[in-house]
Design a protein around this motif. Sequence first.
Motif, PDB file in Angstrom:
ATOM      1  N   GLY A  19       0.788  -1.224   0.000  1.00 53.76           N
ATOM      2  CA  GLY A  19       0.000   0.000   0.000  1.00 53.76           C
ATOM      3  C   GLY A  19       0.816   1.268   0.000  1.00 53.76           C
ATOM      4  N   GLY A  20       2.108   1.171  -0.299  1.00 54.01           N
ATOM      5  CA  GLY A  20       2.986   2.331  -0.272  1.00 54.01           C
ATOM      6  C   GLY A  20       3.528   2.674  -1.639  1.00 54.01           C
ATOM      7  N   ALA A  21       4.648   3.408  -1.652  1.00 57.99           N
ATOM      8  CA  ALA A  21       5.241   3.850  -2.912  1.00 57.99           C
ATOM      9  C   ALA A  21       6.742   4.008  -2.741  1.00 57.99           C
ATOM     10  N   LEU A  22       7.459   3.814  -3.848  1.00 55.17           N
ATOM     11  CA  LEU A  22       8.914   3.976  -3.886  1.00 55.17           C
ATOM     12  C   LEU A  22       9.250   4.922  -5.024  1.00 55.17           C
ATOM     13  N   SER A  23      10.083   5.915  -4.746  1.00 57.76           N
ATOM     14  CA  SER A  23      10.474   6.874  -5.773  1.00 57.76           C
ATOM     15  C   SER A  23      11.981   7.073  -5.762  1.00 57.76           C
ATOM     16  N   VAL A  24      12.527   7.362  -6.948  1.00 60.35           N
ATOM     17  CA  VAL A  24      13.949   7.684  -7.112  1.00 60.35           C
ATOM     18  C   VAL A  24      14.013   8.973  -7.916  1.00 60.35           C
ATOM     19  N   LEU A  25      14.491  10.058  -7.288  1.00 60.23           N
ATOM     20  CA  LEU A  25      14.475  11.374  -7.916  1.00 60.23           C
ATOM     21  C   LEU A  25      15.819  12.062  -7.736  1.00 60.23           C
TER      22      LEU A  25
END
Length: 239
Positions: free
Chosen positions: A213-219
């Motif tokens: 139910g979450g999220a992973l980001s690479v910025l």
Amino acid sequence: MTLPPSSPPDAAPDRQLAERNADLAELLGHLTTCWDDERRQLARKLHDSLGSSMTALTMHLALLTQQLPQEKALHDRTAQMKQLLLTIINTNREMQLSLWNDKLEFLGIKSAIAELVGDFGKEHQVVARCSLPDEDEAYAREHGVALLRVLEEGLRNVAAHAGASEVDVILDDGGDEIMLTVRDNGVGPGDKPGESSGCHGLRLLRERARYLGGALSVLPAQQRGTVLTLTLPKAAPKG
């Protein structure tokens, strides 16, 4: 002439595609859970069987050495055997940790993260800082494992690609959400961070986050480097 009303488009293909994607997401989540359980069991076997046997052999060798005649050749050979056993014990311990970080279960996520970041800084000669919540919250195992896997992957990428001299790891507990941030001052993620076909580790972790139910980001970082962020709800989604 009045034209008949147009029929609504057939929603069956879209529904089937959505159901298919949901099935694949559930299957991937189940597989990652099974992999974690298998790695945990294998690490435990290495500890209980091989680790205990090597420790016992070291003790037996020490007792045997005391009974040997005072001949240099014999004591040189026993010293070599002792060093070999110590090497095997250390290798076994490293294999256990690569499979499963037991500090997660026995000491909690804060201790596991702190040790991982500290060891990374010493091994790679970089400034590795760690910011953790004051309270030592008890997270569900799947959340703790996801946090550690993302941190491990983030640090691996920093070591392999970033060319960074500083790494900051921040764990925030915002009440309903948990957020892990790994920030470095390296070369940055490029034009499409985490989207290339070779970034299978990040892609798998992104699917793990979605399953929870979450999220992973690479910025890209604001000035220089990369920011890897994992956000998870404290309550795991049902189903």
